[in-house]
Design a protein around this motif. Structure first.
Motif, short mmCIF file in Angstrom:
data_model
loop_
_atom_site.label_atom_id
_atom_site.label_comp_id
_atom_site.label_asym_id
_atom_site.label_seq_id
_atom_site.Cartn_x
_atom_site.Cartn_y
_atom_site.Cartn_z
N TYR A 68 0.80 -1.39 -0.28
CA TYR A 68 -0.14 -0.03 -0.05
C TYR A 68 0.89 1.67 -0.02
O TYR A 68 1.75 1.64 0.48
CB TYR A 68 -0.74 -0.18 1.10
CG TYR A 68 -2.03 1.25 0.88
CD1 TYR A 68 -2.66 1.66 0.53
CD2 TYR A 68 -1.78 2.57 2.11
CE1 TYR A 68 -3.65 2.41 0.53
CE2 TYR A 68 -2.23 3.10 1.92
CZ TYR A 68 -3.50 3.14 0.89
OH TYR A 68 -4.21 4.40 0.99
N SER A 69 0.52 2.29 -1.03
CA SER A 69 1.21 3.73 -0.70
C SER A 69 0.51 4.30 -1.05
O SER A 69 -1.23 3.84 -0.87
CB SER A 69 1.95 3.78 -2.15
OG SER A 69 3.39 2.84 -2.15
N ASP A 70 0.61 5.65 -0.24
CA ASP A 70 -0.50 6.59 -0.69
C ASP A 70 0.72 7.87 -0.42
O ASP A 70 0.95 8.93 0.35
CB ASP A 70 -0.89 6.77 1.04
CG ASP A 70 -2.46 8.47 0.48
OD1 ASP A 70 -1.71 9.20 0.09
OD2 ASP A 70 -3.27 7.86 2.06
N GLU A 71 0.84 8.83 -1.58
CA GLU A 71 1.43 9.23 -1.71
C GLU A 71 1.58 10.44 -1.06
O GLU A 71 1.74 11.92 -0.88
CB GLU A 71 2.25 10.40 -3.16
CG GLU A 71 2.49 8.99 -3.93
CD GLU A 71 3.80 8.25 -3.42
OE1 GLU A 71 4.56 10.33 -3.48
OE2 GLU A 71 4.83 7.86 -3.65
N GLN A 72 -0.10 10.82 -0.77
CA GLN A 72 -0.43 12.29 0.21
C GLN A 72 0.01 12.07 1.51
O GLN A 72 0.81 13.56 1.63
CB GLN A 72 -2.19 12.50 0.41
CG GLN A 72 -2.01 12.09 -1.21
CD GLN A 72 -4.24 12.51 -0.86
OE1 GLN A 72 -4.35 13.29 -0.44
NE2 GLN A 72 -4.78 11.26 -1.71
N ARG A 94 5.00 5.09 1.31
CA ARG A 94 5.46 4.26 0.01
C ARG A 94 5.78 2.60 0.49
O ARG A 94 6.62 2.64 1.21
CB ARG A 94 6.66 5.01 -0.89
CG ARG A 94 6.72 6.54 -1.20
CD ARG A 94 7.44 7.23 -1.26
NE ARG A 94 7.19 8.07 -2.16
CZ ARG A 94 7.51 9.31 -1.03
NH1 ARG A 94 7.81 9.36 0.47
NH2 ARG A 94 7.34 10.88 -0.80
N ALA A 113 -6.58 9.40 5.48
CA ALA A 113 -5.14 8.47 5.11
C ALA A 113 -5.25 7.16 5.59
O ALA A 113 -5.46 6.64 5.16
CB ALA A 113 -3.54 9.52 5.09
N ARG A 167 -8.82 6.09 4.43
CA ARG A 167 -8.51 5.33 3.26
C ARG A 167 -7.93 3.83 3.26
O ARG A 167 -7.86 2.92 1.69
CB ARG A 167 -7.41 6.41 2.87
CG ARG A 167 -8.45 7.81 2.38
CD ARG A 167 -7.78 8.28 0.76
NE ARG A 167 -5.98 8.90 1.38
CZ ARG A 167 -6.19 10.12 1.67
NH1 ARG A 167 -6.82 10.72 2.28
NH2 ARG A 167 -5.14 10.26 2.26
N PHE A 168 -7.29 3.60 4.01
CA PHE A 168 -5.86 2.38 3.83
C PHE A 168 -7.03 1.06 4.70
O PHE A 168 -7.43 0.56 3.77
CB PHE A 168 -5.04 2.57 5.11
CG PHE A 168 -4.40 1.44 5.31
CD1 PHE A 168 -3.57 0.15 4.22
CD2 PHE A 168 -4.46 0.14 6.76
CE1 PHE A 168 -3.82 -0.90 3.90
CE2 PHE A 168 -3.88 -0.78 6.14
CZ PHE A 168 -3.54 -1.40 5.66
N GLU A 178 -9.00 -0.04 1.88
CA GLU A 178 -8.55 -0.46 1.00
C GLU A 178 -8.58 -2.33 1.48
O GLU A 178 -8.78 -2.84 0.62
CB GLU A 178 -7.52 0.13 0.94
CG GLU A 178 -6.59 -1.16 -0.20
CD GLU A 178 -7.10 0.03 -1.95
OE1 GLU A 178 -6.71 -1.41 -2.18
OE2 GLU A 178 -7.57 1.01 -1.47
#
Length: 492
Positions: A331-335, A339, A481, A484-485, A488
């Motif tokens: 899982y990645s979330d650049e916001q 990474r 965030a 959001r995970f 997911e």
């Protein structure tokens, strides 16, 4: 028997704490003389405590040349003397499991008592540690300054460099440590015993930590010298252990550098009988994952990013934890600078902790990320530079749960900080000057409150350390965030 003779008194205590009887007195007397020298035949003592008598025998052996005057030799001889009260490993294991059939709690308690009595658990050294509670936005945190492990003598360090290299035992968690005499650069383990048990399809060991950080601090170790790993089997193992060892929690360090513990080369877990601050922390957001209606889930009010799962069905917890791990590893979330990979290097893993709570299984999954950057070369989710004057080491399992293990250097350094705060002549280290100046501005410092203020401020630093290591920050953006995970993974 001479009631004042040092050896006789030691032998009397050995008989009282072991399987030996009066018939063995002469034999034991001679075995002690062989270890400490004949000069002990005329030595007298006023002590009655087994550890005091052991220490006197070691000191006498050093005086008469039977034991070198360094910490390693002292520990080796001390462990050999204390091993006299211990049965062979096979007998220890036989008695443990016989007792376990009647009462698991009694079997564990007896093994713990034996490990303390034999001085394998260094109770006197542990008592030197500094401990206090500090308030935080997440509940009370526990702070320790570790003073139990003896400092290395410079002469020993120099001599160790010239010592013959050995890879036996391969590490300090290998089964081969049981009964190992020790050497100049390796700890004495003559008085060490390990309980064997099956975990999955493998043989594992159960022992206590010599320098415990909390009540009944124990280690569960694989019989194989293999690298640590976090996978579905890990979750199954942890939940099996809390079944086998009632009243104990158990957790694993993460399996990646920076976010892992100090020993990543040998698969092991840590446990004990202690309620950590994180366990007391409430859920701030509750939900159910799709496909797992019988598992309660939520986000813990904690500076690090923790998902708590609870169910009476351990198999469901293992399955769901495996799903969360697999999602997190990719899982990645650049916001929010998260990474999963860079240059094919994996960055994500989990620090898991298992316990029983109200007769249900509880599993905390702490999300970890070991990325580095130009700004944070030690780790993006690692204590940041402005708090490293207090804590720069990795944040492992114990600290994740809210118990800080601070380095012994701080004792002397904080003494100078106190002098600075009280406007007395001092030699405060430059690394503490900015922090200490801010404390002085913040508080009205007096001789009566300086210790309390400093403890509060150390607690605030530890709170910040934990916030630095949290992958989803305690901000609106961070909380969004995190959800959001969670989405997911799949919400019900």
């Amino acid at each position: 028997m001479n009631k004042t003779n040092l050896v006789d008194k030691f032998v009397t205590q050995v008989i009282a704490e072991s399987d030996f009887t009066e018939l063995d007195r002469i034999y034991l007397y001679n075995r002690v003389l062989a270890l400490v020298g004949d000069a002990a035949m005329t030595a007298e003592s006023e002590s009655t405590n087994l550890l005091d008598l052991k220490n006197e025998l070691v000191a006498l052996a050093q005086q008469n040349g039977k034991c070198a005057r360094n910490n390693s030799a002292q520990d080796i001889l001390g462990a050999e003397l204390m091993s006299l009260i211990l049965p062979a490993p096979s007998i220890v294991n036989q008695r443990f499991w016989q007792s376990y059939e009647t009462s698991p709690t009694a079997a564990i308690s007896s093994f713990y008592h034996m490990s303390k009595t034999s001085d394998y658990i260094k109770t006197r050294a542990i008592a030197k540690n500094i401990y206090f509670i500090a308030k935080s936005n997440y509940g009370d945190l526990e702070i320790t300054i570790n003073l139990s492990k003896p400092e290395k003598d410079p002469k020993e360090i120099a001599a160790a460099k010239d010592a013959v290299a050995s890879d036996y035992p391969k590490c300090q968690l290998c089964m081969e440590n049981e009964g190992y005499q020790g050497r100049l650069n390796y700890p004495a383990r003559s008085n060490h015993r390990i309980i064997r048990f099956s975990l999955g399809q493998e043989e594992w060991g159960f022992q206590y930590s010599p320098y415990a950080y909390f009540n009944e601090h124990c280690i569960f170790l694989s019989s194989k010298h293999e690298k640590m790993k976090i996978d579905v089997q890990t979750f199954s193992n942890l939940l099996t252990i809390v079944d086998k060892f009632p009243g104990y929690f158990v957790g694993s360090n993460a399996d990646l550098p920076i976010v892992g513990g100090s020993i990543l080369t040998h698969e092991h877990y840590q446990g004990g009988r202690h309620q950590f601050p994180m366990e007391k922390a409430p859920l701030i957001h509750k939900f159910r994952f799709a496909g797992f209606p019988d598992v309660e889930a939520g986000i813990v009010k904690w500076p690090m990013s923790v998902i708590r799962l609870r169910s009476s069905n351990s198999m469901l917890l293992v399955e769901l934890a495996g799903k969360i791990l697999a999602k997190w590893q990719n899982y990645s979330d650049e916001q929010v600078s998260i990474r999963a990979f860079s240059n094919n290097t994996q960055h994500h893993t989990i620090t898991p902790i298992a316990r029983m709570h109200d007769n249900e299984y509880e599993l905390d999954l702490v999300l970890r990320d070991n990325q580095t950057s130009e700004e944070y070369p030690d780790g993006i989710f690692h204590p940041h530079p402005d708090v490293q004057h207090i804590k720069r080491e990795n944040i492992g399992l114990i600290e994740v749960m809210g118990l800080a293990i601070l380095p012994p250097r701080l004792v002397g350094e904080m003494t100078e900080v106190k002098k600075f705060l009280l406007k007395r002549p001092n030699q405060i280290s430059k690394i503490h000057l900015e922090w200490a100046s801010a404390i002085k501005e913040k508080h009205n410092i007096t001789a009566e409150n300086v210790n309390q203020v400093l403890q509060e401020e150390l607690g605030l630093v530890f709170e910040r350390v934990l916030e630095d290591t949290g992958v989803f920050k305690q901000t609106a953006a961070g909380k969004a965030a995190f959800m959001r995970f969670i989405a997911e993974v799949g919400l019900a």
